[in-house]
Design a protein around this motif. Structure first.
Motif, PDB file in Angstrom:
ATOM      1  N   ARG A 259     -53.918 -29.756 -43.670  1.00  0.00           N
ATOM      2  CA  ARG A 259     -52.855 -29.402 -43.002  1.00  0.00           C
ATOM      3  C   ARG A 259     -53.513 -28.653 -41.595  1.00  0.00           C
ATOM      4  NH1 ARG A 259     -47.839 -28.580 -45.885  1.00  0.00           N
ATOM      5  NH2 ARG A 259     -48.228 -28.620 -48.059  1.00  0.00           N
ATOM      6  N   ILE A 260     -54.683 -28.180 -41.797  1.00  0.00           N
ATOM      7  CA  ILE A 260     -55.388 -27.415 -40.750  1.00  0.00           C
ATOM      8  C   ILE A 260     -56.051 -28.250 -39.670  1.00  0.00           C
ATOM      9  CG2 ILE A 260     -57.394 -25.722 -40.134  1.00  0.00           C
ATOM     10  CD1 ILE A 260     -55.142 -24.526 -41.793  1.00  0.00           C
ATOM     11  N   GLU A 261     -56.759 -29.285 -40.202  1.00  0.00           N
ATOM     12  CA  GLU A 261     -57.242 -30.417 -39.410  1.00  0.00           C
ATOM     13  C   GLU A 261     -56.895 -31.855 -39.577  1.00  0.00           C
ATOM     14  OE1 GLU A 261     -61.662 -30.241 -39.521  1.00  0.00           O
ATOM     15  OE2 GLU A 261     -61.850 -31.493 -37.790  1.00  0.00           O
TER      16      GLU A 261
ATOM     17  N   GLU B 298     -59.155 -32.206 -34.434  1.00  0.00           N
ATOM     18  CA  GLU B 298     -57.677 -31.581 -33.880  1.00  0.00           C
ATOM     19  C   GLU B 298     -57.370 -30.489 -34.861  1.00  0.00           C
ATOM     20  OE1 GLU B 298     -54.430 -34.202 -32.694  1.00  0.00           O
ATOM     21  OE2 GLU B 298     -55.911 -35.501 -31.991  1.00  0.00           O
ATOM     22  N   PHE B 299     -57.252 -29.093 -34.505  1.00  0.00           N
ATOM     23  CA  PHE B 299     -56.754 -27.981 -35.425  1.00  0.00           C
ATOM     24  C   PHE B 299     -55.546 -27.921 -35.273  1.00  0.00           C
ATOM     25  CE2 PHE B 299     -61.307 -28.178 -35.666  1.00  0.00           C
ATOM     26  CZ  PHE B 299     -61.426 -27.973 -36.796  1.00  0.00           C
TER      27      PHE B 299
ATOM     28  N   ALA C  64     -64.568 -24.254 -41.895  1.00  0.00           N
ATOM     29  CA  ALA C  64     -64.753 -22.819 -42.410  1.00  0.00           C
ATOM     30  C   ALA C  64     -64.920 -22.048 -41.300  1.00  0.00           C
ATOM     31  CB  ALA C  64     -66.025 -22.892 -43.323  1.00  0.00           C
ATOM     32  N   HIS C  65     -65.524 -22.223 -40.116  1.00  0.00           N
ATOM     33  CA  HIS C  65     -65.894 -21.446 -38.997  1.00  0.00           C
ATOM     34  C   HIS C  65     -64.373 -20.950 -38.431  1.00  0.00           C
ATOM     35  CE1 HIS C  65     -66.917 -20.196 -34.912  1.00  0.00           C
ATOM     36  NE2 HIS C  65     -66.271 -21.270 -34.332  1.00  0.00           N
ATOM     37  N   ILE C  66     -63.735 -22.186 -38.257  1.00  0.00           N
ATOM     38  CA  ILE C  66     -62.375 -21.951 -37.583  1.00  0.00           C
ATOM     39  C   ILE C  66     -61.546 -21.032 -38.321  1.00  0.00           C
ATOM     40  CG2 ILE C  66     -59.896 -23.247 -36.895  1.00  0.00           C
ATOM     41  CD1 ILE C  66     -62.396 -24.134 -35.259  1.00  0.00           C
ATOM     42  N   MET C  67     -61.491 -21.190 -39.759  1.00  0.00           N
ATOM     43  CA  MET C  67     -60.633 -20.610 -40.509  1.00  0.00           C
ATOM     44  C   MET C  67     -61.085 -19.048 -40.395  1.00  0.00           C
ATOM     45  SD  MET C  67     -58.009 -22.305 -41.071  1.00  0.00           S
ATOM     46  CE  MET C  67     -57.107 -20.444 -41.833  1.00  0.00           C
TER      47      MET C  67
END
Ligand code: IFM
Length: 412
Positions: free
Chosen positions: A98-100, A105-106, A160-163
């Motif tokens: 769902r995130i990417e 694309e996030f 993981a970094h984005i989250m």
């Protein structure tokens, strides 16, 4: 009464794909591909008492996660129930797909959604335990080889970094990967989970990729935040030899290494805590796992209930001198006749381990609600809360209140 340590975390664990509606990831494709086959082969897979008790296993629909429990939209209702059960912590997972949804694309809406979930958990004074990968990932990645994709570790670490950046200081506990060894066994040895292979070479590669993914994500998140606790959840097996010969004992040692130890060694120095997820003990013969004949001390899935394994699993981890959390512990028990005793017996083993010096800091029951049990579908029911499959109405089982009582006293 025996007390648990002060500030002990009490909660339940869930995972995105098993409860969120209309997922679109490697598993949703896999289940659609296999649902019919699983329904048709139920007679071979399950014993007669199970076939009679759970006829849904013969319907293809049972194996499609579909609207699941609608947790994606009803999470507040479920978190209210967890709160009413006295929980002070809650483990859930984020669906990376769902995130990417497309490579690089996030989706800001999906990120916002999970921020709201974390906020809702914190507002109810529960500690969020966030799992980043509970066996599901985006389709574009699966098409490139899933966990064996060349850049799986880097892609995972970036996500993981984005989250971690989005969730910031509201999250103190991360689980990078849920039970990597179950996924490896299901997907690369048994061939019953995606990507459906039986390939020892790929199995070994999957250990490498997943452990690098964990280690990289550990470094990346810690670079952003020093004070978070990061680990992976570990399924721990208890093996018994079918015969007491040297050969059988060597076999057990071999199985123990691949299931319980190898991943731990490959991620050494990259864990702030260790996890126990113990579900059953099995008897091993030279032909593999011996089918359980006992029908009394088993769960609806036929898994042998053997609380001693809880103590042994914790004590196995004690030598690493890290805090230990039981990040899952539960059973399929639709009638709720066995859950109360199961919880008490297993917690008694946790107490025993604490008395023997283990630093156990939390317990998460699997699961808060009934959910989608992967290749077995909906018929095995693990919830403290029952879900009516037609109306999706939630109803606390008796064991829900028993667990609450233990939490309220912080003791058994
Ligand atoms: O439902 C699963 C969960 O996703 C991972 N641990 C074991 C549970 C019961 O099989």
């Amino acid at each position: 009464m025996k007390k648990f340590p002060d500030n002990f975390l009490w909660g339940a664990a869930t995972s995105a794909h098993q409860i969120e509606e209309y997922s679109c990831n490697n598993w949703s494709v896999w289940e659609k591909k296999n649902a019919k086959k699983w329904a048709q082969s139920a007679t071979e897979k399950w014993q007669l008492w199970q076939q009679k008790k759970f006829p849904e296993m013969f319907e293809a629909e049972n194996y499609i996660s579909g609207r699941a429990t609608e947790y994606y939209t009803r999470y507040e209702e479920d978190l209210d129930l967890a709160k009413a059960g006295g929980h002070n912590a809650h483990r859930f997972s984020i669906d990376w797909a769902r995130i990417e949804p497309r490579d690089g694309e996030f989706d800001s809406k999906a990120i916002e959604h999970y921020k709201n979930v974390v906020r809702a958990i914190s507002e109810r004074n529960m500690e969020p335990f966030v799992t980043l990968w509970h066996w599901t990932h985006p389709l574009w990645l699966e098409e490139r080889g899933g966990v064996l994709a060349k850049d799986f570790p880097e892609k995972f670490a970036h996500y993981a970094h984005i989250m971690a950046e989005a969730l910031g200081e509201s999250v103190k506990f991360y689980v990078t990967l849920n039970e990597p060894t179950s996924y490896i066994a299901g997907g690369y040895i048994a061939g019953k989970w995606p990507p459906g292979e039986k390939n020892i070479f790929h199995m070994l590669q999957a250990y490498k990729k997943l452990s690098s993914a964990h280690n990289l994500a550990y470094d990346v998140i810690h670079k952003q935040q020093e004070n978070v606790h990061i680990g992976f959840t570990n399924i721990l097996w208890r093996f018994k030899p079918s015969k007491n010969t040297l050969f059988h004992r060597a076999l057990i040692r071999f199985a123990y290494y691949f299931t319980n130890e190898k991943f731990l060694r490959m991620t050494q120095d990259h864990n702030d805590y260790l996890s126990v997820q113990y579900y059953f003990s099995v008897t091993l013969s030279l032909m593999g796992i011996v089918k359980e004949k006992n029908t009394t001390f088993v769960t609806d899935l036929g898994w042998l209930i053997d609380p001693k394994g809880v103590y042994e699993s914790i004590m196995f981890l004690k030598k690493y001198n890290l805090p230990i959390y039981l990040t899952e512990d539960g059973l399929a028990d639709r009638s709720d006749m066995k859950r109360e005793k199961f919880i008490r017996d297993n917690l008694a083993q946790v107490q025993r381990a604490i008395s023997d010096g283990a630093d156990v800091q939390g317990y998460f029951h699997w699961s808060l609600t009934d959910n989608f049990e992967w290749d077995k579908g909906f018929w095995p029911q693990f919830g403290l809360i029952e879900i009516d499959r037609k109306t999706l109405e939630r109803k606390q089982r008796k064991s829900f209140w028993v667990y609450k009582n233990i939490i309220d006293r912080n003791a058994i």
